[in-house]
Design an enzyme around this catalytic site. Structure first.
Site, PDB file in Angstrom:
ATOM      1  N   SER A 123     -48.651 -32.326  22.864  1.00 49.21           N
ATOM      2  CA  SER A 123     -47.629 -31.668  21.904  1.00 49.21           C
ATOM      3  C   SER A 123     -47.655 -32.298  20.556  1.00 49.21           C
ATOM      4  CB  SER A 123     -46.154 -32.242  22.462  1.00 49.21           C
ATOM      5  OG  SER A 123     -45.980 -31.441  23.548  1.00 49.21           O
ATOM      6  N   ARG A 135     -40.580 -35.209  15.506  1.00 52.66           N
ATOM      7  CA  ARG A 135     -41.311 -35.837  16.812  1.00 52.66           C
ATOM      8  C   ARG A 135     -41.124 -37.448  16.620  1.00 52.66           C
ATOM      9  NH1 ARG A 135     -42.747 -32.324  20.446  1.00 52.66           N
ATOM     10  NH2 ARG A 135     -43.646 -33.887  21.683  1.00 52.66           N
ATOM     11  N   ASP A 278     -39.015 -23.412  33.675  1.00 55.20           N
ATOM     12  CA  ASP A 278     -38.632 -24.365  33.200  1.00 55.20           C
ATOM     13  C   ASP A 278     -37.506 -24.144  32.232  1.00 55.20           C
ATOM     14  OD1 ASP A 278     -40.741 -22.856  31.748  1.00 55.20           O
ATOM     15  OD2 ASP A 278     -41.351 -25.082  30.666  1.00 55.20           O
ATOM     16  N   CYS A 321     -39.227   2.186  20.479  1.00 54.53           N
ATOM     17  CA  CYS A 321     -39.876   1.108  19.496  1.00 54.53           C
ATOM     18  C   CYS A 321     -41.625   1.334  19.487  1.00 54.53           C
ATOM     19  CB  CYS A 321     -39.434  -0.140  19.711  1.00 54.53           C
ATOM     20  SG  CYS A 321     -40.451  -1.303  18.543  1.00 54.53           S
TER      21      CYS A 321
END
Length: 376
Positions: A123, A135, A278, A321
């Site tokens: 990350s 962070r 998750d 669309c």
């Protein structure tokens, strides 16, 4: 049966950082039990047993958090030992992956990842000033130095890794700066995910919130930089753009958020509780516990809850669309609250603006790829 992919939270939502936009902290605060501690060896053993029995052809054990390394290196050594010593009559190919904040990696971790061929996601939101804005460590200090040291460590030990950047209000204004930072630092595999607002709150109200207008600007500027590298013969992997090319080639995208409907996922909490995604590790969506139920039983619970079925209903606006074939409604997390008639993705206008802007050049890259006979 599709290959089995398990996303395991061995340290539950525990983390050694305090990122200001952390979705998982928000998620844990909205459950009856916020943290399930550290996964026991017994639970890990049951999980491996059931996975090896249920899996077909391939099985991926992916670890996430919170911060999964807080479970300790001995936990991972035990886990890989359990897998390697397990009977494997189906001859399953086993893969490992781990998503980490990179805060506590050292040479011992890097050697382990290399030995067991882990794909590691780091990350990293970009340059220091962007990364350190949100962070932070437990003391409120930036973490960029430690994360970059971990990146270099993974390179030293030749561990396969990619960068995962969260797109916030701040980073949305600096797409090309982030892109060029990754290039300069030889990070060729890039993933970007939209920053999530707290569950149940009106999106766009946090200081870090990613609004549709900001996201459209980000996608356009990111695409401009990516396109130039494609044309110059120096391609940089961008997961989102590569998945668009897969759709154009008639293939199913590997990114679940681009399929138009949720897939079968298994998220295992530290106590063995199983959830369908998750983003939905919440009490209302608990499928059972691997210690008590089989995968087959929990799959029936998924059907009873209608988790996948509810995600398959497009918003009425989507049907007409021009870009629906590429967008497919996007991730269901951005369509909450879902309605029986279908709900519009929060970032709909961003996608419409981006596709209208990028489509001719995206086709150009697609033709270039096809001409070079590259596989997507």
């Amino acid at each position: 049966m599709p290959p089995l992919n398990l996303l395991i939270k061995p340290a539950s939502g525990s983390c050694n950082m305090r990122c200001r936009y952390c979705f998982y902290t928000d998620e844990a605060q909205k459950r009856e039990v916020g943290s399930y501690g550290r996964m026991s060896r017994e639970t890990a053993e049951i999980l491996v047993d059931r996975a090896m029995e249920y899996g077909d052809r391939e099985c991926t054990f992916a670890f996430q958090g919170g911060e999964p390394t807080l479970a300790g290196l001995d936990f991972f050594r035990d886990f890989t030992d359990l897998v390697s010593s397990h009977k494997n009559p189906k001859k399953l190919r086993v893969h490992y992956a781990l998503q980490t904040n990179g805060y506590r990696l050292d040479e011992e971790w890097a050697r382990f990842f290399r030995e067991h061929r882990f794909l590691v996601g780091i990350s990293l939101d970009g340059p220091r000033e962007i990364h350190d804005r949100y962070r932070l460590d437990a003391g409120g200090k930036g973490t960029w130095n430690r994360v970059m040291a971990s990146v270099r460590l993974l390179e030293k030990y030749q561990v396969e890794y990619n960068a995962l950047a969260v797109v916030t209000a701040a980073s949305a204004r600096n797409a090309q700066k982030i892109y060029n930072f990754f290039k300069k630092n030889r990070i060729g595999y890039q993933q970007y995910i939209e920053c999530l607002d707290p569950i149940g709150e009106t999106p766009g109200e946090q200081e870090y919130s990613l609004t549709p207008k900001r996201y459209e600007e980000f996608l356009k500027n990111l695409f401009d930089a990516w396109y130039l590298d494609q044309k110059a013969g120096h391609p940089v992997y961008n997961r989102y753009f590569e998945n668009l090319l897969m759709i154009m080639a008639g293939q199913g995208p590997e990114s679940c958020s681009m399929r138009g409907v949720c897939g079968v996922q298994w998220v295992a909490e530290a106590d063995g509780s199983i959830y369908p995604c998750d983003f939905y590790a919440l009490d209302a969506w608990r499928l059972g516990n691997i210690r008590e139920q089989t995968f087959e039983e929990m799959d029936k619970k998924r059907e009873e809850l209608g988790f996948i079925q509810k995600s398959a209903v497009p918003a009425p606006q989507c049907r007409d669309c021009a870009w629906y074939g590429l967008c497919r409604g996007g991730c269901r997390r951005h369509r909450e609250p879902l309605t029986p008639e279908g709900s519009l993705n929060y970032f709909c206008s961003a996608y419409q603006g981006f596709f209208a802007y990028a489509w001719p050049r995206l086709q150009e890259v697609y033709r270039l790829r096809m001409g070079e006979n590259r596989r997507f």
